[in-house]
Design an enzyme around this catalytic site. Sequence first.
Site, PDB file in Angstrom:
ATOM      1  N   GLU A   1       0.876  -1.170   0.000  1.00 48.90           N
ATOM      2  CA  GLU A   1       0.000   0.000   0.000  1.00 48.90           C
ATOM      3  C   GLU A   1       0.911   1.217   0.000  1.00 48.90           C
ATOM      4  O   GLU A   1       1.710   1.400   0.917  1.00 48.90           O
ATOM      5  CB  GLU A   1      -0.921   0.020   1.221  1.00 48.90           C
ATOM      6  CG  GLU A   1      -1.880   1.189   1.183  1.00 48.90           C
ATOM      7  CD  GLU A   1      -2.664   1.369   2.471  1.00 48.90           C
ATOM      8  OE1 GLU A   1      -2.929   2.533   2.836  1.00 48.90           O
ATOM      9  OE2 GLU A   1      -2.983   0.358   3.115  1.00 48.90           O
TER      10      GLU A   1
ATOM     11  N   CYS B   1      -4.274   7.142   5.160  1.00 49.76           N
ATOM     12  CA  CYS B   1      -4.030   6.808   3.749  1.00 49.76           C
ATOM     13  C   CYS B   1      -5.234   7.124   2.885  1.00 49.76           C
ATOM     14  O   CYS B   1      -5.119   7.179   1.657  1.00 49.76           O
ATOM     15  CB  CYS B   1      -3.647   5.349   3.612  1.00 49.76           C
ATOM     16  SG  CYS B   1      -4.655   4.230   4.576  1.00 49.76           S
TER      17      CYS B   1
END
Length: 529
Positions: free
Chosen positions: A260, A297
Amino acid sequence: MGAREPVLIEGRWQASRDSGGEFRAFDPTRAVAFGPAFPISGARDVEAALASASAAADQLAACEPERIADFFDAYALGIEHDAPDLVALAHLETALAIEPRLAKVELPRTTGQLRQAARAVRERSWTQPVIDTAAGLRSHLAPLHKPVLIFGPNNFPFAFNAVAGSDFASAIAARNPVIAKVHPSHPATSQRLAELAHRALVEAGLPATALQVLYHLDPALGLSLAGDARLGALAFTGSRNAGLALKAAADAAGVPAYLELSSINPVFMLDGALRERGAALAQEFFASCTMGAGQFCTNPGVVVVPRSAHGDAFVEAAAALFAQAGEGVLFSQGGRDHYQAASARWREAGATLIGGGEAASGEGYRVRPTLWSVDAEQFIADARLRGEVFGPASLIVRTRDDYHDTIAIARALEGNLTATIYAAADDAYVQGALAAQLRPRVGRLIGNRMPTGVAVSAAMNHGGPYPSTGHPGFTSVGLPAAIRRFAALHCYDQIEESLLPAELRDRNPGGIARCIDGRWTTDDIGAKP
């Protein structure tokens, strides 16, 4: 030099074998080191961890699923019993709020993930058994028979921790040992979690060597570890540059890497939605962007707003909220440096500061939230405006109309974790065209709410196309899907039943969902429909 905290290697807490230095946690509110010294591991620690985890792989793969599930349940209970101390430690190391963030949101999410992992292990449906009786073929997802290396991020000391988060739960659920490279921003929190995990492993009758814990590594050694062919897979959450470097090392050794990386999570405000509830949306956007000092995020990094009376009112209201905002505390000096440098790139690319931005006055790693604005043409033309700023900053992109510019912006986007469309009934035409453009560019398409919440659900996708992640087909949140990253597809061709795993035998006493001759069923093979 005083004593250093031990590392967890070879099934026990022991002194580091290396003299590669030491570090301490930093209090982000004061920018001062505190607490005990933790070792910076060298090649000897890394080799011992790799050898120990590799030796445990076959043993863990052979363990009964019920023992794995019992471990998760016991670990979750241990975390809950230790919650006050864990929350206090995490607050000191990250400056994240105790209430509600750590105590009421993130820690319960973490124990919830562990219990979801226990259920998935007991149900075994994550193995996806498929049987073709005519061809004599049977296949399912099985352990890698190699350890999984997990790099934990700085922004979730519990829910994404390398010894407690979704990556950890997924790897253990698939019956693979874990080498946890915890984040040095919260070493004491990670140490306490690792102590609870180690105790729960032993009590469940699992190999004590199923978990190895390292606190800090030299970057070059981290790359060497990522490129070791003894690994079955690698999981990483963090910056794009670091993640891609690890992926390159892993690729060279044939190690699958699940990453990620970065995401700007665009939010599209269509004019009808702004007309109906523009003031409320400005408040909703501000709260989402500044929550946790913007260190999510899925932070809304870009907001697309038409040049209309309703759009102007939204921008004016949002700018006023940012102008009045208090300071936020980032996790580290490096985080603050990145925030300032990335904001400077926006300015150099032609963005205008329209809200906030005054220098922080307090001590520690404090910053002021900032709101920037740029025209659609500039945003499309300059890739610097489409880069992530990790922190409480967002860029408003103004369009000349509610269609052509909006669609052009969507086409210019890289892969993202999320995209959001705020729309009203009379926005239907634009909404449909926009959704069609966004769908292949994001992992999760959201309607009429900000992207910062990530539900721990079997239907969740916390992933997306590159460069938000390294692979668009997997998620790091949501079980059982997240487990499948750390599994191998095993096929049996004309193999005697006594040699088959339980999921693939004729009888199905566990009631596992299996695809038999094209039909999903829990029946035994040969049972009458």
